[in-house]
Structures are given as C-alpha cells and as structure tokens.
Design a protein around this motif. Structure first.
Motif, short mmCIF file in Angstrom:
data_model
loop_
_atom_site.label_atom_id
_atom_site.label_comp_id
_atom_site.label_asym_id
_atom_site.label_seq_id
_atom_site.Cartn_x
_atom_site.Cartn_y
_atom_site.Cartn_z
N VAL A 1 -1.71 2.43 7.64
CA VAL A 1 -0.36 2.09 8.11
C VAL A 1 -0.41 1.20 9.35
O VAL A 1 0.52 0.45 9.62
N PHE B 1 4.38 10.78 2.49
CA PHE B 1 2.93 11.00 2.41
C PHE B 1 2.17 9.83 3.02
O PHE B 1 1.28 9.99 3.85
N TYR B 2 2.54 8.61 2.64
CA TYR B 2 1.86 7.44 3.23
C TYR B 2 2.22 7.35 4.71
O TYR B 2 1.40 6.94 5.53
N ALA B 3 3.46 7.74 5.04
CA ALA B 3 3.85 7.93 6.43
C ALA B 3 3.66 6.68 7.29
O ALA B 3 3.00 6.73 8.32
N SER B 4 4.25 5.59 6.85
CA SER B 4 4.19 4.35 7.62
C SER B 4 5.41 4.26 8.52
O SER B 4 6.54 4.21 8.04
N ALA C 1 0.67 4.13 -2.78
CA ALA C 1 0.38 5.53 -2.47
C ALA C 1 1.48 6.46 -2.98
O ALA C 1 1.20 7.55 -3.46
N ALA D 1 0.83 -1.20 0.00
CA ALA D 1 0.00 0.00 0.00
C ALA D 1 0.87 1.25 0.00
O ALA D 1 0.56 2.25 -0.66
N LEU E 1 -3.43 -2.18 7.88
CA LEU E 1 -2.96 -3.17 6.90
C LEU E 1 -1.86 -4.07 7.46
O LEU E 1 -1.67 -5.18 6.98
N HIS F 1 -3.00 11.87 4.43
CA HIS F 1 -1.90 10.95 4.73
C HIS F 1 -2.44 9.58 5.13
O HIS F 1 -3.51 9.49 5.73
N HIS F 2 -1.70 8.54 4.79
CA HIS F 2 -2.03 7.11 4.99
C HIS F 2 -3.04 6.59 3.96
O HIS F 2 -3.41 5.42 4.02
N MET F 3 -3.52 7.44 3.03
CA MET F 3 -4.51 6.92 2.07
C MET F 3 -3.84 6.06 1.00
O MET F 3 -2.74 6.33 0.57
N VAL F 4 -4.57 5.04 0.53
CA VAL F 4 -4.04 4.20 -0.53
C VAL F 4 -4.76 4.57 -1.83
O VAL F 4 -4.41 5.57 -2.45
N GLN F 5 -5.80 3.83 -2.22
CA GLN F 5 -6.51 4.19 -3.45
C GLN F 5 -7.61 5.20 -3.15
O GLN F 5 -7.75 6.19 -3.84
#
Lengths: 555, 555
Positions: free
Chosen positions: B86, A415-418, A100, A96, B89, B124-128
């Motif tokens: 994050v 941005f996804y910030a995992s 992203a 994911a 998942l 932030h943390h978004m996928v699709q």
C-alpha cells in the motif's frame, strides 16, 4: 452476407480496435470510465467522449483506480483509462487493491505508436523499454495484453475481459496509439464461455460436506467476500434458511448478506470482533466458510482456536475439507447442491445484537465529541439510502460495529487496507448507484492522501457526506509504536470549500455541533458536505479498544 | 580482536541490519529520508528517528518519491522509506521517473515478518504472494534485494547501494520486519568498488574521436544529463575551454553547465528550441554528445537533420562513433583524454543570447497577465539563490528559455514528464540545499495531483514560491486534441493557506498584481507563497508556440 451474419453488435468488420473495446465494455454493463488523459491515450479519450460511456475525469490516477474499484464492486465491472507509464504506474497500488480484494477492474492504458518506436531513441514517459509497464501489470492482474496486432487484438480483448469477469480480478489492456483505429483482419465473433463443475468431483465434495454438516450440532456459515463479488448472496441465504444454519460475516464481507436477517449472528473479525460473536463462531462444531479470503485482519484467531478438521472451506478457486482439496467445482454449484441436500439444524440462540453503540442517540449539547459517540450517531442515521464507505484504521474498525435496521451497503478495502481508498471510492459508488448517498468515514492521514478528489465529486455533482475523523495523525499506529512520525500537520479540513469553490464544511467539536452539522449535511443534496470532527489523539472506537486489549494480552 | 580490526564504522559485529542500512546511507551522504510509516516498517521508522538522519513525513508516497528523486539530483543520493504494498506500490511511478532520468534513489520498504508468513493465510496488504512488490520493483530499478537472511543481508546492502551510485538509477531494498534487528553472522566489511576503463579500448576510441574533431571545422558539444548526475560539469568545461568547442544543452540537462559560460550556445531542444540554436547545432559538422539520453522531447529533429556519421555519442554505458560501439570506457576518462588530445577549433559566432522574453521587466499596471510576460518577469528575478523547479507542460517548455546572468539550478522531469513532479520535488530540493529558494512553476492540472504536499513544506518550514499557471485544464493537450476531458474543475488555489492553516496566497490577474504578489513572496521567508496566476485558456509560452508551429508544419 455470411460474414456479417456471424458478427454481433460491436463486431462489424469495419469496427476498430478502440471501438470494439468500448462496445464490449458497454455490453458488459460499464457506463462510466474513470481516468486522466495524456497524449498517448488522447485518441481513445476522444472515442470515449463520443461513445455512450461517460468519462469521469479525476484529479489523480490513484483516485481513478480506487473509484473504478468501488464502481466495480457495486456495478459488477469497472474501468480506468490512463496514459502510458506516468499515468499507468500511478495505478499500480489501486490495481493491487482490486486484485487482493477481488474487484473486476479493467485498466486501459495508451502507449506509444508502433511506428514511432525507433532504435537508439527513447520516447517520453519510457522507463526501461516498451514492455516495462506491461510487465509490472502482469504482477497485479489476472490477465493482460498489448493490442499491437489487429489479427489477435479482438480475441485478446475477449480473453482478458472474460478473465476479469470469471476471476473478479483486475486486468490490463495496453493500446498503442496507432492501433486505435485498426480494423479486424477476419470477421470476429466474441466467444461466450460457460465454465461448469466436474460432476463427479462436485458429487463427492457435496456428499462429504453434507455428512459433516448432518453430524454437527452447532454448525455456522461464514460468508466471505466472494459471496458479494460473485452475486451469491441470495443463494447463500436460501442455504441458510433451508438448513437453519446461522450466518456470520467477516470484516471484508460486512453487509454481503443483510445484517438484519434472522439467522445473522454478526461480524466474526479475529482481533476486533465482539466477544459474543467470537464465542458463538468458535463454539461451533462445524464451520462452512463460503468464498472467504483468509487473512490476518479477519481471521487471525480462527486458525488457532478452531479445529481445522471441522472446517469446510469453499471458494471459487477450490473446496478444501479438513486437509484435502477438490478442484474444478463452481462455488455456486456447491452451494446449490448443499441447499438441496436436506441438512437440518436445531435452532440455537444467536449472540445478542445490542451493543452500547447501538443505543438511541441524543446529542448532549456542549459535551466534546468522542469516537464512540460519533459512531453511535452514525449508526442512528443508517438507512436504505446511505452507503457507508470506510477508509482504513479506526474508521474501518469502528464501522465494523455499525448495523442499521435495514440492509446497508458497506464498501471498504478491509483486507488490503490501503489508506486513502474511501474518498475516491465514494465517487465510484455514487456513479454506480446514483440513488444512494455515500457516508464516507476517513481519518485525517488518509484524507491528506486522496481527499482532494472531492473536486471530482463537485464536478460530477455528487453529494457525499464526508466525516473526517481528525485525531492529528496516524492514530492506529500510535497503538503499535509511538513516535513523531505518526504526527501530521493539521489542516482546517472544513475550509476545503474555500479552496475548491464549492461544498459545505463544518468543524465539529461537540455533540451539539455534530447534530447541527449532520442535519445540514443531510439537507444539502447539491454538493459534498465535510465534517472536520476533532477527536482526542488517543480516543478510539470500542472496536479498536477491543483489538488493543486482545493485542496487549498477547504481548 | 582481529574481527573488530577488520570492521569499519557501522559494521561492528553487533550491528543490526536496520542499523547498518542507516549507517551506510549516512556515510554515503544521505541526511534526509522521505516517507510515510505503516505497521510493517514502524520499527525502522523508530530506528531512523533515533539516528542522525532526518525523517521527512510527506502526505503521499508519490510525494515522498518525487522529493527523494529531486533530493538525489542535488545531493548525489536520496532515500524514500515506506510500508509494504500500500506504500511501496504508490512509489512505482516516482521510481520509474528516477530510473528514466538517472536519479540515484534508494527505495526502502518494510515487509511482513518471515515468522508470521503461514500457508493458507494472507497477511494484510498482500497482493499475489510475498514477492509481488519485489518483482514489480525489479522492473523499475537498477538493483534490488530482500534482506531476509542475515548471512547475505549486509553484502546485499553494499551491492545494491553500489549499483545505485554507479548507475545513478533507483534501487529497491525490502526489509521483513523481523530482520530489522538481526545481527551479522560473520564480520562484514563493506567492499569498495572502483571501476576503471579498459586502456586499449579507451585509447582507440579517443584516437578516433580526436581525428574526427580535428578534421571538423564547426564542432559542437552537446551536454547531456549524465554530465549533471555524474558530476562531470567541470571536466566538460575544461574540455570546451581547451578545445574552443562551443556547448549546447538539452532540455533535460538545462543548467548542467552554467548558461552564462562564454562558449554556451543555448538549449538545443528538438521541438521547442530557439531557431538560432537549432541552426547553430545542426550547422555543425561534428557533434560530440556527452552523457545524453536521446529522447523524442529533446532531440526529435537531431536524428533527422544531423548526419549520424558525424556524431560521437559518449555515455556512461557506451561510446558510439558513427555506427560502431565501444564498451568498457568510463565517460570521465573519455572526456579527460579528449581534453588532453590537443584539439583546437577556430571560434565561430554563437547564436544571439537575446530573445523577447529576456527584455527588462516593468509591470504594466492593469494589463492582464500573459504567459510570455510571466516568464519575462520570472527571468528578471533569477539569481544565485533561486532554483527553478518546473513541472510538465508549458511550465517546462516556457522555462527552457529562462536564463539568468548567473548559474541557476534547474530541476525538472523533462523527459519522463510525469505531471505533479514539481511541488514534491521542491521539498527534496530545499532539504538538500537549505540556502536555496525554489521557484516552482506548475500547471493547474499538475497542482491538483500533488500540490497538497505544500503541507510538508509548511511542516518543514520551507519557503518556496509556487507559481500556478492556471489555464483551466490540461493546456498542452489542447494543442494536440481538444475535448472536454482536457477541462478540470477550477480551484481557488490562492485559498490553500485557509485549508492548510499557513502560507501566503495571491490571485494574480494583472501585471500589477503579479508585481505585488512576487514582492510579497520574496519578502516572505517563513512559509510557502502561492501565486494563482490566471492565464487565458489558449495563452502559451513562446516556446510552446514554436513547438506548435513546427508541429503544424509537419501535419
């Protein structure tokens, strides 16, 4: 032999599905595959071991996923290989992340043989049915396939790898273990695909954009992440240089263009950007955004402050000018056409590049180390050789301000910030760029999630410098809402070498200790060096302080 | 106040969605919630901190998931709470494990506020899109919901928690952060649901089963995992005692009925079962399987050797007799009716309970420790107080042979077989049963995946005994296909206390050292004790040797 004449290397009639997959990855530039074996994928691991690709065994599948993601960001394509369900589903979050942030990762999973699937019997690792994992990965990839039929398998591999490269998104390939050595039914030739822009759409969009740019007096280019992922940096620089339009980047696209370029204005990051850069960008009367993913971390203020009628928003997926959209334009063609469109802008003064954290560093002996001074020291170290790999939280915000004299690579899931991205990412970075040396910035909370992947660094003889910003918990969250849930158990991070049987570790409490430890780290080329940097629980980088101040104003 | 009179505790009109969720979990017996905070779920964490539920912060989300799973197996319901994407998942694999092995876990995830969702902007943390995580969890849960509407949220909580308890499968609840404090639109009363059997279907199935059992001379009951999950053990024992039919268990359902029961024959596990037990079961002329999940690890041989026309296969989902199916029967009702059906079987001799590994243990000084001797020692230690928590691989196969004089709890992901289950599971076990002491058996490969969750054990002041079976890699895979990918970097596992700043660690190479370390472990009630047990790379348990021998015969 006409059949033979039509095939290319790796597509001989006797080529197996497994071998074809390996050959295609290799032809497309993959040299390392990250993963963990399991019985449904052991045959493929054996085939990989005997191939020119190098298997990099990680401690966890999540680690393999982040390593493959970072590898793909630098190498242009990456791959992770795992077993069914118990392996694959542990890759969901890393996949994911790659989705992203547009990183082209090929996720390969083994699966039960078709011949062992029987009614009224579950096979180990099964969840609901045989398609569960495939269905999960459809949600987090750009394309996916199950190679269950030799008639279609070779074409499916082409289709899915093609999508990975075209969209710079992860894809999923599932290989039932009894199809590994199946050969092709008919001779197969890989299809070369060459997408092109619709000429009339391109001409109209370029004409409109050119008119806007010519009419503007203070235009700015915002360089987005796709400029990095699609290899468009040189093109964008040519456009800037031809037109004289200054450049800004976003946090996610930091270092996508060299930060020492004379037209470079700085990072425009909504919440934590430097005020001079924000004023500069928001004082522009035309914004050409190239390849950006608009997100709340990077650009929370832009949509509020900037008039949308002055934005030209071009990505690989569409061009949007003011409130209408153009489809069917390649971003590279759009940039190329604008470069030739005779736009000239009068120079305007760029924001000052200096900031307190750029001041020359000199250690002040027994002074306790602070976050600001740590970043100041790191900034002084930056060179062509170092790649900064930043985890989430203050590591990332603080790193936004870093800027060496030379071009410095910068890798972060901004941005996804995992949390937990950076340490495994370092492994991918150094496999992709063996001459570079990663400087990993990671919080203590994130380190507890994936930091033990330094075992992989040891095994692969990598030599990252890992700075643990140890503030006793989830520091950034303390700013938002404090509670005991933000605390974590403190580790003696610098004792990690005792557990792993390798590496160097230092506890850093003062500026003098930081100086010594960093000297030792730079001298240690044989293994990782870890700095357990003890910071105050509420000490933060200047960037996070700016973010907090703006946040407080809003409330 | 009629509206008030219709509500129950926790459903007052001013109750918020977040509070209602917490109240319902509490009413259903949950006392601990495992998880990691993040900004989209911070408000709920604050609410949990102020509730009677105890927040157990883990190092990783995967650890939280396995802990909640093990907790649910013992407590009857478990919960994990994480942030969006994050966090969530990273729970996919643990949730799939709970699904496969029927463990009732409530997965709770925060999500972006509805009011912050805007077109052309990613958060932030978004996928699709906003539904990606929800769609992923639909594939690995029995029921799921997004609490975006106060009109339906309270009823959705009831529906989803009801499904969790009814099916003993995980469920997914997503809570956008601006709905946390929304209150109910109309007064809400939790619906009590009481499923019942269709009387005529039940009568016909019981009559048919009774006829088969009465006609048989050597019947056997195979106790499946649902007997444990649905709390049917006492009922099954009453049936066995009333009818005189002997009992066997599967690996997944080991210890679901007490192993010292006079009618207990042993573990019938296809590949690695003891030959005496396999012969006993396969020599039966009628097999009553109660609540089993038929899978290749437990029962690869049963379908080959046993005549399907002699199997009565009853689960919570259906009753299948020979080749026809009955729907709409509760397993409890079916067992109850059979118990009253006047079936009587002549006694037949049970397989001998003794096996070399059960011999009394006496340490042989400087003899190098072997896998078989290690299990012999562990067997000698078993007591009412100890719970064996086994990871995957030889830990699991070897543990199949363990049997104390008294009833011993046994927790393992024996069918889904996800490596790294045991250490986090231990945390769930000891939270659910604070008077028990977990004895964790874990391979070195699995320990590298999740073993660092011992940080959580330290923080929660738990005192498990963790035996690392250190054979230098993925040992079970070496039996199938050898390659360098089965090797891992060796750790000084016994040095973990130096990194974590707590716990006891021992390196064990000889029988004398095992004796000493285990004595110290039993005496250390304050923290975890870790035994780094150095085994030969190809040394295995007797059970894995049996499995290998049968495997070799097949080839």
């Amino acid at each position: 032999m006409p059949a033979r004449a039509r095939t290319r290397p790796g597509a001989e009639p006797e080529t197996t599905i497994g071998q074809y997959l390996i050959d295609r990855l290799s032809q497309l530039g993959v040299r390392h595959v990250f993963g963990i074996p399991g019985d449904y994928v052991l045959g493929l691991f054996k085939m990989l071991e005997e191939s020119p690709l190098r298997l990099v065994g990680t401690a966890t599948e999540l680690g393999a996923g982040f390593a493959a993601d970072a590898y793909a960001r630098i190498n242009g394509l990456g791959a992770a290989c795992v077993t069914y369900a118990v392996g694959g589903l542990n890759l969901a979050n890393a996949t994911a992340c790659a989705y992203a942030e547009k990183s082209p990762v090929v996720v390969i999973s083994g699966a039960p043989a078709l011949r062992e699937r029987k009614p009224n019997l579950f096979l180990h690792h099964m969840v609901q049915g045989y398609t569960t994992q495939y269905e999960v990965f459809q949600k987090v990839t750009a394309a996916s396939c199950v190679l269950d039929d030799p008639l279609t398998a070779f074409r499916e591999i082409d289709r899915v790898l093609g999508a990975c490269l075209r969209y710079k998104r992860p894809v999923y390939i599932e290989l039932p273990r009894d199809r590994l050595t199946s050969t092709m039914v008919y001779p197969h030739t890989p299809l070369a695909e060459k997408p092109r822009s619709e000429p009339e759409v391109l001409a109209e969009a370029v004409a409109e954009a050119t008119t806007m740019l010519r009419a503007s007096r203070r235009p700015v280019i915002i360089v987005g992440i796709e400029v990095h992922r699609f290899g468009l940096a040189s093109q964008v620089l040519r456009l800037a240089e031809a037109s004289g339009i200054p450049l800004a980047a976003l946090l996610l696209s930091k270092a996508a263009v060299p930060e020492n370029h004379p037209l470079y204005a700085g990072i425009y990051g909504g919440g934590m950007g430097r005020p001079e850069v924000i004023d500069f960008v928001e004082g522009s009367d035309c914004v050409l955004m190239l390849g950006a993913i608009l997100n709340d971390i990077d650009s929370s203020t832009i949509t509020k402050t900037l008039d949308e009628s002055r934005i030209i928003f071009a990505t690989t997926e569409q061009v949007r000018i003011r409130h209408h959209h153009y489809q069917g334009i390649l971003l590279a063609d759009f940039i190329e056409a604008l470069t030739g469109a005779d736009v000239h802008t009068a120079p305007r003064p760029l924001p000052p590049k200096l900031d307190p954290i750029y001041a020359p560093w000199q250690a002040r002996g027994d002074e306790p180390i602070t976050c600001a001074r740590l970043f100041q020291k790191i900034n002084a170290l930056l060179s062509e050789e170092l790649v900064v790999v930043a985890d989430v939280g203050d590591c990332l915000f603080g790193a936004a301000d870093l800027s060496g004299a030379a071009r410095t690579d910068f890798v972060a899931a901004a941005f996804y910030a995992s949390m937990g991205f950076a340490v495994p990412a370092e492994i991918g970075v150094q496999c992709a760029a063996p001459r570079k040396r990663p400087l990993v910035l990671v919080g203590d909370g994130a380190f507890q999630m994936t930091g033990l992947e330094l075992t992989t660094a040891l095994r692969q003889q990598l030599n990252p410098i890992v700075v643990v910003l140890n503030n006793g918990g989830y520091g950034t969250e303390r700013f938002i809402l404090e509670g005991s849930f933000n605390d974590i158990h403190n580790w003696n991070y610098h004792r990690l070498p005792d557990l792993l049987g390798g590496g160097l570790g230092f506890e850093v409490r003062t500026e003098g200790e930081l100086e010594e430890a960093m000297d030792a780290a730079l001298a240690n080329c044989e293994s990782y060096t870890l700095l357990n940097t003890r910071l105050g629980q509420h000490d933060t980088s200047p960037a996070l302080r700016r973010l907090a101040a703006r946040f407080a104003k809003k409330v």
